[in-house]
Design a protein around this motif. Structure first.
Motif, PDB file in Angstrom:
ATOM      1  N   ARG A 142      67.051-139.017  41.239  1.00  0.00           N
ATOM      2  CA  ARG A 142      67.016-140.111  42.212  1.00  0.00           C
ATOM      3  C   ARG A 142      65.873-140.703  42.113  1.00  0.00           C
ATOM      4  O   ARG A 142      64.648-140.314  41.420  1.00  0.00           O
ATOM      5  CB  ARG A 142      66.907-139.716  43.780  1.00  0.00           C
ATOM      6  N   GLU A 163      62.676-143.271  44.002  1.00  0.00           N
ATOM      7  CA  GLU A 163      62.376-143.832  45.270  1.00  0.00           C
ATOM      8  C   GLU A 163      61.944-145.434  45.099  1.00  0.00           C
ATOM      9  O   GLU A 163      61.170-145.634  44.211  1.00  0.00           O
ATOM     10  CB  GLU A 163      60.994-143.165  45.816  1.00  0.00           C
ATOM     11  N   SER A 200      58.253-130.619  51.320  1.00  0.00           N
ATOM     12  CA  SER A 200      58.677-131.967  50.979  1.00  0.00           C
ATOM     13  C   SER A 200      59.302-132.285  52.259  1.00  0.00           C
ATOM     14  O   SER A 200      60.036-131.722  53.239  1.00  0.00           O
ATOM     15  CB  SER A 200      59.393-132.002  49.755  1.00  0.00           C
ATOM     16  N   GLY A 201      59.642-133.672  52.393  1.00  0.00           N
ATOM     17  CA  GLY A 201      60.599-134.248  53.272  1.00  0.00           C
ATOM     18  C   GLY A 201      62.036-134.353  52.891  1.00  0.00           C
ATOM     19  O   GLY A 201      62.383-133.612  52.093  1.00  0.00           O
ATOM     20  N   ASP A 243      58.242-140.426  54.227  1.00  0.00           N
ATOM     21  CA  ASP A 243      59.466-139.508  54.691  1.00  0.00           C
ATOM     22  C   ASP A 243      58.734-138.432  55.799  1.00  0.00           C
ATOM     23  O   ASP A 243      59.050-138.282  56.520  1.00  0.00           O
ATOM     24  CB  ASP A 243      60.275-138.767  53.534  1.00  0.00           C
ATOM     25  N   TYR A 244      57.651-137.660  55.307  1.00  0.00           N
ATOM     26  CA  TYR A 244      57.174-136.805  56.185  1.00  0.00           C
ATOM     27  C   TYR A 244      56.426-137.336  57.305  1.00  0.00           C
ATOM     28  O   TYR A 244      55.929-136.591  58.034  1.00  0.00           O
ATOM     29  CB  TYR A 244      56.564-135.616  55.382  1.00  0.00           C
ATOM     30  N   TYR A 294      49.443-133.223  47.045  1.00  0.00           N
ATOM     31  CA  TYR A 294      50.599-133.543  47.898  1.00  0.00           C
ATOM     32  C   TYR A 294      50.468-132.873  49.421  1.00  0.00           C
ATOM     33  O   TYR A 294      50.210-133.706  50.274  1.00  0.00           O
ATOM     34  CB  TYR A 294      51.763-133.144  47.446  1.00  0.00           C
ATOM     35  N   LEU A 296      63.890-136.776  51.807  1.00  0.00           N
ATOM     36  CA  LEU A 296      64.310-137.970  50.983  1.00  0.00           C
ATOM     37  C   LEU A 296      65.023-137.523  49.774  1.00  0.00           C
ATOM     38  O   LEU A 296      65.910-138.026  49.431  1.00  0.00           O
ATOM     39  CB  LEU A 296      62.958-138.780  50.364  1.00  0.00           C
ATOM     40  N   ASP A 297      64.496-136.642  49.023  1.00  0.00           N
ATOM     41  CA  ASP A 297      64.924-136.257  47.784  1.00  0.00           C
ATOM     42  C   ASP A 297      66.680-135.740  47.888  1.00  0.00           C
ATOM     43  O   ASP A 297      67.786-136.159  47.244  1.00  0.00           O
ATOM     44  CB  ASP A 297      64.288-135.225  46.926  1.00  0.00           C
ATOM     45  N   GLY A 302      58.197-141.216  43.488  1.00  0.00           N
ATOM     46  CA  GLY A 302      57.908-139.766  44.056  1.00  0.00           C
ATOM     47  C   GLY A 302      56.292-139.256  44.317  1.00  0.00           C
ATOM     48  O   GLY A 302      55.676-140.276  45.029  1.00  0.00           O
ATOM     49  N   ALA A 303      55.818-138.164  44.235  1.00  0.00           N
ATOM     50  CA  ALA A 303      54.690-137.579  44.828  1.00  0.00           C
ATOM     51  C   ALA A 303      53.396-138.392  44.167  1.00  0.00           C
ATOM     52  O   ALA A 303      52.768-139.002  44.995  1.00  0.00           O
ATOM     53  CB  ALA A 303      54.518-136.102  44.400  1.00  0.00           C
ATOM     54  N   GLY A 319      58.932-146.862  49.774  1.00  0.00           N
ATOM     55  CA  GLY A 319      58.684-145.907  50.880  1.00  0.00           C
ATOM     56  C   GLY A 319      57.940-144.680  50.138  1.00  0.00           C
ATOM     57  O   GLY A 319      58.662-143.812  50.351  1.00  0.00           O
ATOM     58  N   ASN A 320      56.921-144.947  49.703  1.00  0.00           N
ATOM     59  CA  ASN A 320      55.967-143.931  49.233  1.00  0.00           C
ATOM     60  C   ASN A 320      55.341-143.138  50.485  1.00  0.00           C
ATOM     61  O   ASN A 320      54.308-143.586  51.001  1.00  0.00           O
ATOM     62  CB  ASN A 320      55.166-144.370  47.930  1.00  0.00           C
ATOM     63  N   HIS A 321      55.632-141.782  50.122  1.00  0.00           N
ATOM     64  CA  HIS A 321      55.057-140.986  51.256  1.00  0.00           C
ATOM     65  C   HIS A 321      55.111-141.169  52.725  1.00  0.00           C
ATOM     66  O   HIS A 321      54.269-141.177  53.588  1.00  0.00           O
ATOM     67  CB  HIS A 321      53.256-140.304  50.780  1.00  0.00           C
TER      68      HIS A 321
HETATM   69  C1  GLA Z   1      58.221-136.151  46.708  1.00  0.00           C
HETATM   70  C2  GLA Z   1      58.687-135.567  47.850  1.00  0.00           C
HETATM   71  C3  GLA Z   1      59.264-136.386  48.819  1.00  0.00           C
HETATM   72  C4  GLA Z   1      58.514-137.684  49.225  1.00  0.00           C
HETATM   73  C5  GLA Z   1      57.737-138.362  47.861  1.00  0.00           C
HETATM   74  C6  GLA Z   1      56.827-139.277  48.138  1.00  0.00           C
HETATM   75  O1  GLA Z   1      58.922-136.778  45.814  1.00  0.00           O
HETATM   76  O2  GLA Z   1      59.480-134.402  47.268  1.00  0.00           O
HETATM   77  O3  GLA Z   1      59.679-135.765  49.877  1.00  0.00           O
HETATM   78  O4  GLA Z   1      57.519-137.258  49.967  1.00  0.00           O
HETATM   79  O5  GLA Z   1      57.116-137.441  46.915  1.00  0.00           O
HETATM   80  O6  GLA Z   1      57.509-140.485  48.874  1.00  0.00           O
END
Ligand code: GLA
Length: 406
Positions: free
Chosen positions: A30, A32, A183-184, A39-40, A237, A186-187, A353-354, A35-37
């Motif tokens: 996937r 992103e 992590s949130g 999700d949590y 992170y 999203l992934d 991502g991160a 919507g960076n950071h």
């Molecule tokens: C990583 C985490 C995701 C999200 C992104 C930043 O990919 O695994 O859950 O927090 O960073 O958006």
């Protein structure tokens, strides 16, 4: 492409077990898109599954043992009892496999039997493309399709959206509690809910989601891997999460009883009003997250009216906000974005991502994707002295499984 992966996994399976697998599953990687950071922080994300996959082939076996082969890692093997899994013993890919088995049993109940499987994949590893969520989802869907999960349907029945959501939460549990990464959603959500030529919007608080068309023809999703190591990413992170939580605590103290639990509960106006009183690091992080939620909203509206150009501009604005406010970019990621900006067909791009290393993701006019890739490759190598890896991808369907026809 996943046909070749299936053949690779089958070959590894035959060699290890001298039997034919009966079930195959696959799950994409996937990116992103926006919507960076967020999700949590209870915010909004826009992602897409991409046509790079992890494939699992296997079959059930009597008893309570599982055996797994990783075709991409010299056919390394793992063998474990599916009951009483110990969280701390395994490493690398084995930890993900065991984690999924553990979490599925926590959420669905004890598996009906053991199984043998082989894994093959082409999601670039450690590049911010969720190779781990892809592996988790391929495994989770394999277990469901093989009929070893209580209540799970054996065979090729496509998963319903509620089933996908239940599995996404289960895989997140595995990641958070077994693998130990906070992590949130999203992934896991993205690799399960993807759809060809579509982006995915997820409200991480309400879990409402929408599949949004990327247009026809859809732009290419070009992933540029900076080939820089993500050594520090995990520590950074978690630090960013704490910085966001500090701002939440500030507002909790300011307004006891207002039920502020995440940055989502704070409006841009609230942030503005408290700007001078807030700690100078936390307020930048919060500004990124709140403006990013707004970019996701506007991005979704743009896609609904077929305006990919505006969507691309929002992606580029997201990168600037990550770079300046969230401070999770790096010289290499910035160089990749600057190279992209001067390359043919560029619509917009950002880190994915991160952050801190890994990849950027770019939307590119479909007929210019190869020219774009060549141009970024040359310019990035000139600036950084590193050869990037460039993957021209397209938005793909989410994880699926089926019986293998013999
Ligand atoms: C990583 C985490 C995701 C999200 C992104 C930043 O990919 O695994 O859950 O927090 O960073 O958006």
């Amino acid at each position: 492409m996943s046909v070749a992966l299936e053949a690779l996994a089958e070959e590894a399976f035959d060699k290890a077990f001298q039997e034919e697998p009966t079930v195959v599953s696959r799950a994409p990687g996937r990116v992103e898109l926006l919507g960076n950071h967020t999700d949590y922080n209870g915010g909004l994300v826009l992602a897409a599954a991409i046509d790079r996959f992890t494939v699992v082939v296997g079959r059930t076996r009597p008893g309570r043992e599982a055996r797994a082969i990783a075709a991409n890692f010299d056919n390394q093997k793992d063998e474990f009892a599916i009951d009483g899994l110990d969280r701390d013993r395994s490493e690398g890919w084995r930890r993900y496999v065991r984690g999924v088995v553990w979490a599925v049993q926590e959420n669905y109940g004890p598996l009906r039997s053991g199984f043998d499987l082989a894994i093959a994949g082409n999601v670039p590893l450690g590049a911010g493309l969720s190779s781990s969520a892809s592996l988790q989802a391929a495994l989770g869907v394999f277990l469901l399709a093989a009929g070893v999960v209580p209540g799970g349907e054996a065979g090729s029945t496509p998963l319903s959206d509620p089933e996908r959501m239940r599995l996404a939460h289960t895989l997140r549990k595995s990641e958070n509690e077994y693998v130990g990464v906070g992590s949130g959603l999203l992934d896991q959500f993205s690799v399960l809910f993807g759809r060809e030529n579509h982006a995915l919007m997820l409200d991480c608080r309400t879990l409402e989601y929408e599949r949004l068309p990327l247009g026809n023809p859809a732009p290419a999703i070009v992933v540029c891997d900076s080939k820089t190591a993500r050594r520090l990413a995990d520590g950074m992170y978690n630090r960013r999460r704490e910085e966001c939580e500090r701002v939440v605590s500030y507002f909790q103290r300011l307004r006891p009883g207002a039920n502020v639990t995440q940055l989502r509960d704070i409006s841009p106006e609230d942030l503005q009003a408290e700007w001078d009183a807030l700690d100078p690091v936390g307020r930048l992080r919060a500004r990124h997250v709140l403006t990013e939620n707004e970019r996701v909203r506007r991005g979704a509206e743009a896609l609904k009216r077929g305006d990919v150009a505006t969507f691309g501009k929002l992606m580029s604005a997201s990168h600037r906000s990550s770079r300046d406010d969230f401070q999770n970019s790096s010289p290499a990621l910035d160089a990749l974005i600057e190279a992209a900006q001067q390359s043919p067909g560029f619509l917009g791009g950002k880190l994915s991502g991160a952050g801190w290393a890994g990849c950027t993701v770019n939307l590119v006019e479909p007929d210019k994707a190869e020219a774009f890739a060549d141009s970024v490759r040359i310019e990035y190598a000139r600036r950084m002295g590193i050869e990037p890896a460039i993957h021209v991808c397209h938005a793909a369907d989410g994880a699926s499984g089926r019986a293998i026809q013999v």
